[in-house]
Write a protein that holds these residues in place. Structure first.
Motif, PDB file in Angstrom:
ATOM      1  N   VAL A  64      40.798 -54.684 -29.637  1.00 59.27           N
ATOM      2  CA  VAL A  64      41.013 -53.493 -28.708  1.00 59.27           C
ATOM      3  C   VAL A  64      42.490 -53.363 -28.433  1.00 59.27           C
ATOM      4  CG1 VAL A  64      40.471 -51.968 -27.132  1.00 59.27           C
ATOM      5  CG2 VAL A  64      38.495 -53.059 -28.144  1.00 59.27           C
ATOM      6  N   VAL A 108      36.569 -46.663 -28.404  1.00 60.78           N
ATOM      7  CA  VAL A 108      35.574 -47.767 -27.763  1.00 60.78           C
ATOM      8  C   VAL A 108      35.401 -47.349 -26.206  1.00 60.78           C
ATOM      9  CG1 VAL A 108      36.665 -49.330 -29.115  1.00 60.78           C
ATOM     10  CG2 VAL A 108      37.528 -49.233 -26.913  1.00 60.78           C
ATOM     11  N   TYR A 115      34.316 -54.713 -23.808  1.00 56.65           N
ATOM     12  CA  TYR A 115      34.112 -53.302 -24.533  1.00 56.65           C
ATOM     13  C   TYR A 115      32.863 -53.453 -25.734  1.00 56.65           C
ATOM     14  CZ  TYR A 115      39.323 -53.729 -23.382  1.00 56.65           C
ATOM     15  OH  TYR A 115      40.449 -53.736 -22.689  1.00 56.65           O
ATOM     16  N   ILE A 117      31.403 -50.686 -28.983  1.00 54.99           N
ATOM     17  CA  ILE A 117      31.677 -49.551 -29.823  1.00 54.99           C
ATOM     18  C   ILE A 117      30.427 -48.632 -30.366  1.00 54.99           C
ATOM     19  CG2 ILE A 117      33.942 -50.483 -30.820  1.00 54.99           C
ATOM     20  CD1 ILE A 117      32.298 -51.219 -33.475  1.00 54.99           C
TER      21      ILE A 117
END
Length: 279
Positions: A64, A108, A115, A117
């Motif tokens: 990310v 995201v 994180y 997705i």
């Protein structure tokens, strides 16, 4: 650069398809080692992640906000994120197709300090997802149907969970529910299109909450979910937000991984990951 797990005899397919390209297959002993490898990689690369949503979830943590590109090759149990990208399910064909496309920036969602997705779910769907790998092996039943078996096993044992959701400091939902999911993409649970209108490039996350119903009605609600007919019901609620605070005393399932925080802070990170979307 190629990053994959050694299973399903997929390595031979990689060599056959990538023979005219500069690539490398790398194996690591654990997720932490894999993340360190990605974080310290010395030059711009395209990482091919071969596995399910849980595998993708672990690997993207250091991708990310980087310039690296990601290709998802589905070889897991549910492979739900890849369903939003393409209708093609054959991993060999997806590997071939990926060579034709450049990466696009997608959103995201940040959950506390990590994180994801695809989807984070609470309630019955979390119980089902957290125990999907506990289902016994049944001859002639493919692994892709493990979610169906888990639904049958866990529905009658489910005790109603309560959830409180705030967005921009406003209360948007509070009460007992059977299903609550915070989605970036459209699918979860091994192919259920829970939020058909979700868009991984629109800068928003989508939340779906289904109110508490009698246990005898749960199979009916599942059937409505399978047929994509949940929308429009008074006991089904949709929210489109940029941030959310969820308070729930039960565990959450995030892209196939079980987590427990009690207080869950969700924040959309627009266009922060470079992914080949097969478009």
């Amino acid at each position: 650069m190629k990053y994959t797990k050694k299973h399903h005899d997929f390595e031979k397919s990689i060599h056959d398809i990538m023979k005219d390209y500069d690539y490398e297959i790398v194996y690591r002993n654990c997720l932490a080692d894999s993340q360190k490898y990605i974080k310290e990689f010395p030059c711009l690369a395209r990482f091919y992640i071969v596995g399910g949503d849980g595998t993708v979830h672990g690997f993207i943590q250091d991708l990310v906000d980087s310039q690296h590109e990601v290709v998802v090759i589905p070889l897991g149990t549910g492979n739900d994120f890849c369903r939003t990208l393409t209708t093609q399910k054959n991993p060999q064909e997806l590997l071939k197709e990926s060579l034709k496309y450049s990466a696009q920036k997608i959103d995201v969602i940040q959950l506390n300090d990590s994180y994801f997705i695809n989807a984070a779910c609470f309630g019955l769907d979390s119980v089902i997802a957290n125990h999907v790998h506990d289902t016994p092996h049944i001859p002639f039943i493919p692994d892709s149907k493990s979610y169906i078996i888990s639904i049958l096993q866990n529905t009658l044992k489910y005790g109603n969970h309560s959830v409180t959701i705030f967005s921009d400091n406003h209360l948007i939902y509070q009460g007992e529910m059977i299903l609550c999911t915070v989605n970036n993409a459209q699918y979860y649970g091994g192919g259920f299109q829970i939020i058909p209108h979700a868009d991984i490039q629109d800068g928003y996350m989508d939340i779906c909450v289904v109110d508490k119903v009698p246990k005898w009605k749960i199979p009916y609600m599942v059937e409505r979910l399978v047929r994509r007919k949940l929308a429009g019901r008074k006991d089904v609620h949709y929210f489109r937000v940029k941030n959310a605070n969820v308070i729930c005393s039960y565990n959450c399932n995030v892209d196939g991984e079980e987590v427990s925080y009690g207080h869950y802070h969700f924040l959309i990170k627009p266009r922060s990951l470079n992914v080949v979307t097969f478009q």
